[in-house]
Enzyme design. Structure first.
Site, PDB file in Angstrom:
ATOM      1  N   LYS A   1      -7.766 -91.207 -22.408  1.00 62.03           N
ATOM      2  CA  LYS A   1      -8.727 -91.705 -21.420  1.00 62.03           C
ATOM      3  C   LYS A   1      -8.112 -92.820 -20.557  1.00 62.03           C
ATOM      4  O   LYS A   1      -7.070 -93.397 -20.917  1.00 62.03           O
ATOM      5  CB  LYS A   1      -9.974 -92.204 -22.150  1.00 62.03           C
ATOM      6  CG  LYS A   1     -10.708 -91.088 -22.915  1.00 62.03           C
ATOM      7  CD  LYS A   1     -12.032 -91.595 -23.458  1.00 62.03           C
ATOM      8  CE  LYS A   1     -12.774 -90.486 -24.191  1.00 62.03           C
ATOM      9  NZ  LYS A   1     -14.138 -90.905 -24.562  1.00 62.03           N
TER      10      LYS A   1
ATOM     11  N   TYR B   1     -18.775 -83.874 -18.897  1.00 67.95           N
ATOM     12  CA  TYR B   1     -19.706 -84.429 -19.894  1.00 67.95           C
ATOM     13  C   TYR B   1     -21.152 -83.974 -19.658  1.00 67.95           C
ATOM     14  O   TYR B   1     -22.086 -84.676 -20.056  1.00 67.95           O
ATOM     15  CB  TYR B   1     -19.611 -85.960 -19.892  1.00 67.95           C
ATOM     16  CG  TYR B   1     -18.380 -86.484 -20.613  1.00 67.95           C
ATOM     17  CD1 TYR B   1     -18.217 -86.307 -21.987  1.00 67.95           C
ATOM     18  CD2 TYR B   1     -17.387 -87.163 -19.931  1.00 67.95           C
ATOM     19  CE1 TYR B   1     -17.105 -86.796 -22.651  1.00 67.95           C
ATOM     20  CE2 TYR B   1     -16.258 -87.659 -20.592  1.00 67.95           C
ATOM     21  CZ  TYR B   1     -16.132 -87.467 -21.951  1.00 67.95           C
ATOM     22  OH  TYR B   1     -15.028 -87.948 -22.627  1.00 67.95           O
TER      23      TYR B   1
ATOM     24  N   PHE C   1     -25.784 -93.595 -22.010  1.00 73.36           N
ATOM     25  CA  PHE C   1     -24.401 -93.962 -21.721  1.00 73.36           C
ATOM     26  C   PHE C   1     -23.740 -93.054 -20.686  1.00 73.36           C
ATOM     27  O   PHE C   1     -22.580 -93.262 -20.315  1.00 73.36           O
ATOM     28  CB  PHE C   1     -23.566 -93.973 -23.009  1.00 73.36           C
ATOM     29  CG  PHE C   1     -23.543 -92.663 -23.756  1.00 73.36           C
ATOM     30  CD1 PHE C   1     -22.659 -91.654 -23.411  1.00 73.36           C
ATOM     31  CD2 PHE C   1     -24.411 -92.446 -24.826  1.00 73.36           C
ATOM     32  CE1 PHE C   1     -22.641 -90.450 -24.107  1.00 73.36           C
ATOM     33  CE2 PHE C   1     -24.392 -91.242 -25.533  1.00 73.36           C
ATOM     34  CZ  PHE C   1     -23.509 -90.245 -25.167  1.00 73.36           C
TER      35      PHE C   1
ATOM     36  N   ARG D   1     -10.142 -84.531 -34.912  1.00 75.50           N
ATOM     37  CA  ARG D   1     -11.265 -85.479 -35.012  1.00 75.50           C
ATOM     38  C   ARG D   1     -10.982 -86.509 -36.111  1.00 75.50           C
ATOM     39  O   ARG D   1     -11.339 -87.673 -36.008  1.00 75.50           O
ATOM     40  CB  ARG D   1     -12.576 -84.740 -35.306  1.00 75.50           C
ATOM     41  CG  ARG D   1     -12.888 -83.629 -34.318  1.00 75.50           C
ATOM     42  CD  ARG D   1     -13.709 -84.016 -33.154  1.00 75.50           C
ATOM     43  NE  ARG D   1     -15.025 -84.512 -33.464  1.00 75.50           N
ATOM     44  CZ  ARG D   1     -15.853 -84.952 -32.527  1.00 75.50           C
ATOM     45  NH1 ARG D   1     -15.475 -84.971 -31.261  1.00 75.50           N
ATOM     46  NH2 ARG D   1     -17.045 -85.388 -32.837  1.00 75.50           N
TER      47      ARG D   1
ATOM     48  N   ASN E   1     -12.852 -95.589 -25.628  1.00 80.08           N
ATOM     49  CA  ASN E   1     -12.367 -95.285 -26.980  1.00 80.08           C
ATOM     50  C   ASN E   1     -11.079 -94.469 -26.984  1.00 80.08           C
ATOM     51  O   ASN E   1     -10.815 -93.689 -27.885  1.00 80.08           O
ATOM     52  CB  ASN E   1     -13.475 -94.661 -27.836  1.00 80.08           C
ATOM     53  CG  ASN E   1     -13.946 -93.333 -27.310  1.00 80.08           C
ATOM     54  OD1 ASN E   1     -13.498 -92.886 -26.258  1.00 80.08           O
ATOM     55  ND2 ASN E   1     -14.832 -92.684 -28.037  1.00 80.08           N
TER      56      ASN E   1
ATOM     57  N   HIS F   1     -10.333 -88.517 -26.322  1.00 85.06           N
ATOM     58  CA  HIS F   1     -11.399 -87.535 -26.569  1.00 85.06           C
ATOM     59  C   HIS F   1     -10.823 -86.371 -27.356  1.00 85.06           C
ATOM     60  O   HIS F   1      -9.661 -86.005 -27.169  1.00 85.06           O
ATOM     61  CB  HIS F   1     -11.944 -87.013 -25.228  1.00 85.06           C
ATOM     62  CG  HIS F   1     -12.778 -85.770 -25.364  1.00 85.06           C
ATOM     63  ND1 HIS F   1     -14.103 -85.819 -25.720  1.00 85.06           N
ATOM     64  CD2 HIS F   1     -12.467 -84.453 -25.235  1.00 85.06           C
ATOM     65  CE1 HIS F   1     -14.574 -84.566 -25.786  1.00 85.06           C
ATOM     66  NE2 HIS F   1     -13.606 -83.734 -25.496  1.00 85.06           N
TER      67      HIS F   1
ATOM     68  N   GLU G   1     -13.612 -76.538 -22.833  1.00 80.75           N
ATOM     69  CA  GLU G   1     -12.977 -77.752 -22.295  1.00 80.75           C
ATOM     70  C   GLU G   1     -11.539 -77.487 -21.827  1.00 80.75           C
ATOM     71  O   GLU G   1     -11.094 -78.049 -20.821  1.00 80.75           O
ATOM     72  CB  GLU G   1     -13.000 -78.859 -23.352  1.00 80.75           C
ATOM     73  CG  GLU G   1     -14.419 -79.364 -23.613  1.00 80.75           C
ATOM     74  CD  GLU G   1     -14.493 -80.430 -24.698  1.00 80.75           C
ATOM     75  OE1 GLU G   1     -15.606 -80.860 -25.012  1.00 80.75           O
ATOM     76  OE2 GLU G   1     -13.429 -80.837 -25.219  1.00 80.75           O
TER      77      GLU G   1
END
Ligand code: CMP
Length: 141
Positions: free
Chosen positions: A10, A50, A58, A86, A113, A116, A127
């Site tokens: 990110k 998203y 958010f 993950r 964070n 992704h 995706e």
């Protein structure tokens, strides 16, 4: 059997200069990089990516942040790619991420964070298709 997942380093990860370290961790965790690129998403592209979160509190901040600078989407291959990735990145909230996870070490907040990872094989396919074409990926195999 090999599986694929979609990762995104990110904008915070790139702004903090952590992209090299994070890619190294991904490779050391056994992932083969099938494809990668560096792009700056428009606000509309971030909203599209998203879309499932549209309406959540958010969503606006997340899509503004994701379009605030360049990011690096990657197609990663490994057995159990989605589930293991993950685990490698840790919980969404870096305060809850386990020691040794990428988010624990590189994320600064739930929004910023660092990385992704797709949450299912089905979403990984969607995706991956958002950022990459089949013909480009085949050329890299
Ligand atoms: P990601 O794995 O990219 O998937 C959805 C993103 O929404 C998530 O990482 C976070 O960056 C963001 N997100 C999820 N929950 C929150 C929250 N409560 N506050 C801010 N951002 C969030």
């Amino acid at each position: 059997m090999h599986h694929h997942t979609l990762a995104i380093l990110k904008p915070d990860c790139l702004k903090n200069g952590h992209q090299g370290l994070v890619i190294d961790l991904i490779i050391k965790a056994g992932y083969k990089i099938i494809d990668m690129r560096m792009i700056r998403m428009t606000k509309a592209q971030a909203e599209g990516f998203y879309e499932v979160h549209r309406g959540k509190p958010f969503y606006e901040g997340l899509t503004l942040f994701m379009s605030s600078g360049p990011c690096i989407p990657l197609v990663l291959e490994k057995e159990n790619a989605v589930k293991d990735f993950r685990k490698l990145i840790g919980a969404t909230d870096p305060g809850e991420a386990e020691a040794g996870t990428i988010r624990r070490d590189f994320a600064t907040s739930k929004q910023m964070n660092a990385v992704h990872g797709s949450d299912s094989d089905e979403n990984a396919a969607i995706e991956i298709g958002f950022f990459f074409t089949q013909s480009e990926m085949i050329a890299n195999l």
